[in-house]
Scaffold this motif. Structure first.
Motif, PDB file in Angstrom:
ATOM      1  N   MET A   1       0.852  -1.178   0.000  1.00 36.92           N
ATOM      2  CA  MET A   1       0.000   0.000   0.000  1.00 36.92           C
ATOM      3  C   MET A   1       0.897   1.240   0.000  1.00 36.92           C
ATOM      4  SD  MET A   1      -2.936   1.042   2.755  1.00 36.92           S
ATOM      5  CE  MET A   1      -3.931  -0.371   2.376  1.00 36.92           C
ATOM      6  N   GLU A   2       0.466   2.253  -0.673  1.00 35.36           N
ATOM      7  CA  GLU A   2       1.221   3.501  -0.731  1.00 35.36           C
ATOM      8  C   GLU A   2       1.338   4.122   0.652  1.00 35.36           C
ATOM      9  OE1 GLU A   2      -0.455   6.323  -3.398  1.00 35.36           O
ATOM     10  OE2 GLU A   2      -0.756   4.838  -4.968  1.00 35.36           O
ATOM     11  N   ALA A   3       2.433   4.843   0.842  1.00 37.12           N
ATOM     12  CA  ALA A   3       2.679   5.480   2.131  1.00 37.12           C
ATOM     13  C   ALA A   3       1.573   6.457   2.505  1.00 37.12           C
ATOM     14  CB  ALA A   3       4.019   6.191   2.094  1.00 37.12           C
ATOM     15  N   GLU A   4       1.182   7.282   1.558  1.00 33.98           N
ATOM     16  CA  GLU A   4       0.158   8.289   1.839  1.00 33.98           C
ATOM     17  C   GLU A   4      -1.175   7.635   2.197  1.00 33.98           C
ATOM     18  OE1 GLU A   4       1.872   8.330  -1.168  1.00 33.98           O
ATOM     19  OE2 GLU A   4       3.372   9.785  -0.527  1.00 33.98           O
ATOM     20  N   LYS A   5      -1.487   6.561   1.506  1.00 35.52           N
ATOM     21  CA  LYS A   5      -2.749   5.873   1.769  1.00 35.52           C
ATOM     22  C   LYS A   5      -2.738   5.221   3.154  1.00 35.52           C
ATOM     23  CE  LYS A   5      -6.179   2.920  -0.312  1.00 35.52           C
ATOM     24  NZ  LYS A   5      -6.576   2.103  -1.444  1.00 35.52           N
ATOM     25  N   ALA A   6      -1.596   4.638   3.533  1.00 34.02           N
ATOM     26  CA  ALA A   6      -1.475   4.028   4.858  1.00 34.02           C
ATOM     27  C   ALA A   6      -1.665   5.077   5.954  1.00 34.02           C
ATOM     28  CB  ALA A   6      -0.126   3.335   5.006  1.00 34.02           C
ATOM     29  N   ILE A   7      -1.057   6.235   5.766  1.00 29.81           N
ATOM     30  CA  ILE A   7      -1.204   7.318   6.745  1.00 29.81           C
ATOM     31  C   ILE A   7      -2.665   7.767   6.808  1.00 29.81           C
ATOM     32  CG2 ILE A   7      -0.627   9.722   7.264  1.00 29.81           C
ATOM     33  CD1 ILE A   7       2.177   9.124   6.169  1.00 29.81           C
ATOM     34  N   GLU A   8      -3.259   7.951   5.653  1.00 31.15           N
ATOM     35  CA  GLU A   8      -4.653   8.389   5.586  1.00 31.15           C
ATOM     36  C   GLU A   8      -5.588   7.396   6.280  1.00 31.15           C
ATOM     37  OE1 GLU A   8      -7.978   8.865   2.114  1.00 31.15           O
ATOM     38  OE2 GLU A   8      -5.954   9.559   1.656  1.00 31.15           O
ATOM     39  N   LEU A   9      -5.377   6.120   6.030  1.00 29.12           N
ATOM     40  CA  LEU A   9      -6.276   5.098   6.572  1.00 29.12           C
ATOM     41  C   LEU A   9      -6.050   4.802   8.048  1.00 29.12           C
ATOM     42  CD1 LEU A   9      -6.337   2.463   3.690  1.00 29.12           C
ATOM     43  CD2 LEU A   9      -8.203   3.955   4.409  1.00 29.12           C
ATOM     44  N   TYR A  10      -4.801   4.800   8.494  1.00 27.88           N
ATOM     45  CA  TYR A  10      -4.500   4.244   9.807  1.00 27.88           C
ATOM     46  C   TYR A  10      -3.893   5.207  10.819  1.00 27.88           C
ATOM     47  CZ  TYR A  10      -5.132   0.040   7.022  1.00 27.88           C
ATOM     48  OH  TYR A  10      -5.636  -0.917   6.188  1.00 27.88           O
ATOM     49  N   SER A  11      -3.581   6.428  10.432  1.00 31.58           N
ATOM     50  CA  SER A  11      -2.926   7.325  11.389  1.00 31.58           C
ATOM     51  C   SER A  11      -3.824   7.635  12.584  1.00 31.58           C
ATOM     52  CB  SER A  11      -2.458   8.610  10.715  1.00 31.58           C
ATOM     53  OG  SER A  11      -3.554   9.338  10.200  1.00 31.58           O
ATOM     54  N   GLY A  12      -5.106   7.796  12.354  1.00 32.37           N
ATOM     55  CA  GLY A  12      -6.014   8.060  13.469  1.00 32.37           C
ATOM     56  C   GLY A  12      -6.067   6.903  14.447  1.00 32.37           C
ATOM     57  N   THR A  13      -6.136   5.698  13.926  1.00 26.16           N
ATOM     58  CA  THR A  13      -6.170   4.511  14.778  1.00 26.16           C
ATOM     59  C   THR A  13      -4.882   4.391  15.584  1.00 26.16           C
ATOM     60  OG1 THR A  13      -7.623   3.341  13.244  1.00 26.16           O
ATOM     61  CG2 THR A  13      -6.343   1.987  14.763  1.00 26.16           C
ATOM     62  N   VAL A  14      -3.759   4.560  14.927  1.00 27.41           N
ATOM     63  CA  VAL A  14      -2.461   4.457  15.603  1.00 27.41           C
ATOM     64  C   VAL A  14      -2.344   5.536  16.676  1.00 27.41           C
ATOM     65  CG1 VAL A  14       0.041   4.708  15.271  1.00 27.41           C
ATOM     66  CG2 VAL A  14      -1.308   3.327  13.672  1.00 27.41           C
ATOM     67  N   TYR A  15      -2.716   6.754  16.346  1.00 27.92           N
ATOM     68  CA  TYR A  15      -2.628   7.858  17.312  1.00 27.92           C
ATOM     69  C   TYR A  15      -3.513   7.610  18.533  1.00 27.92           C
ATOM     70  CZ  TYR A  15      -3.253  12.310  19.583  1.00 27.92           C
ATOM     71  OH  TYR A  15      -3.327  13.279  20.533  1.00 27.92           O
ATOM     72  N   ARG A  16      -4.766   7.246  18.282  1.00 25.82           N
ATOM     73  CA  ARG A  16      -5.690   7.043  19.406  1.00 25.82           C
ATOM     74  C   ARG A  16      -5.259   5.876  20.294  1.00 25.82           C
ATOM     75  NH1 ARG A  16      -9.210   8.399  15.140  1.00 25.82           N
ATOM     76  NH2 ARG A  16      -9.666   6.199  14.771  1.00 25.82           N
ATOM     77  N   LEU A  17      -4.726   4.831  19.693  1.00 29.20           N
ATOM     78  CA  LEU A  17      -4.242   3.706  20.494  1.00 29.20           C
ATOM     79  C   LEU A  17      -3.047   4.133  21.337  1.00 29.20           C
ATOM     80  CD1 LEU A  17      -4.576   0.708  21.161  1.00 29.20           C
ATOM     81  CD2 LEU A  17      -2.941   0.228  19.339  1.00 29.20           C
TER      82      LEU A  17
END
Length: 154
Positions: A1-17
């Protein structure tokens, strides 16, 4: 998966966790950056998006626990709790989840606030499905007790 797409999809989940573990905005931001930096540097191959999500969650959990271990005397700051969609708008429930032990906090957060299944949580955290179910049950008992005390229910 592209870097930008990974950040877009999962950054919120990673941050909140990360925030659920550290209770600190700055630490959660640092951990989120470290997780995505690890993803980009290591460039692991994933067979599906769920596998990538699980890797990111496990990485965020490990980096959060490492930070907490390195700061044995770390006291959570009284930062404002981040707002997310859904059921987390109830401040009492959010605060209750933040007060849970780390093992219970992560499964509760992933199950209720990230809508992950027991199987997905087990894979992401590297534990059995029965352990996830047990931890969810214990977390519910503790939350019920905390909310009873707070609202003086019988």
């Amino acid at each position: 998966m592209e870097a930008e797409k990974a950040i877009e999809l999962y950054s919120g989940t990673v941050y909140r966790l990360a925030y659920m573990y550290t209770s600190n905005f700055a630490d959660a931001q640092d951990i989120t950056q470290d997780v995505f930096l690890a993803l980009f540097c290591k460039q692991p191959r994933f067979s599906c998006p769920e596998q990538e999500r699980a890797w990111l969650i496990r990485c965020a959990k490990n980096k959060s626990l490492n930070l907490l271990r390195s700061r044995r005397s770390h006291q959570p700051v009284n930062d404002e709790i981040p707002q997310t969609g859904g059921d987390m708008h109830d401040c009492s429930v959010r605060e209750g989840v933040l007060r849970l032990p780390d093992k219970l906090k992560s499964v509760t957060y992933l199950f209720y606030f990230e809508d992950m299944s027991v199987k997905e949580i087990a894979g992401a955290l590297g534990i059995s499905q029965s352990a996830v179910k047990t931890r969810l049950c214990r977390a519910r008992e503790i939350l019920r007790s905390l909310l009873k005390e707070e609202y003086d229910y019988d």
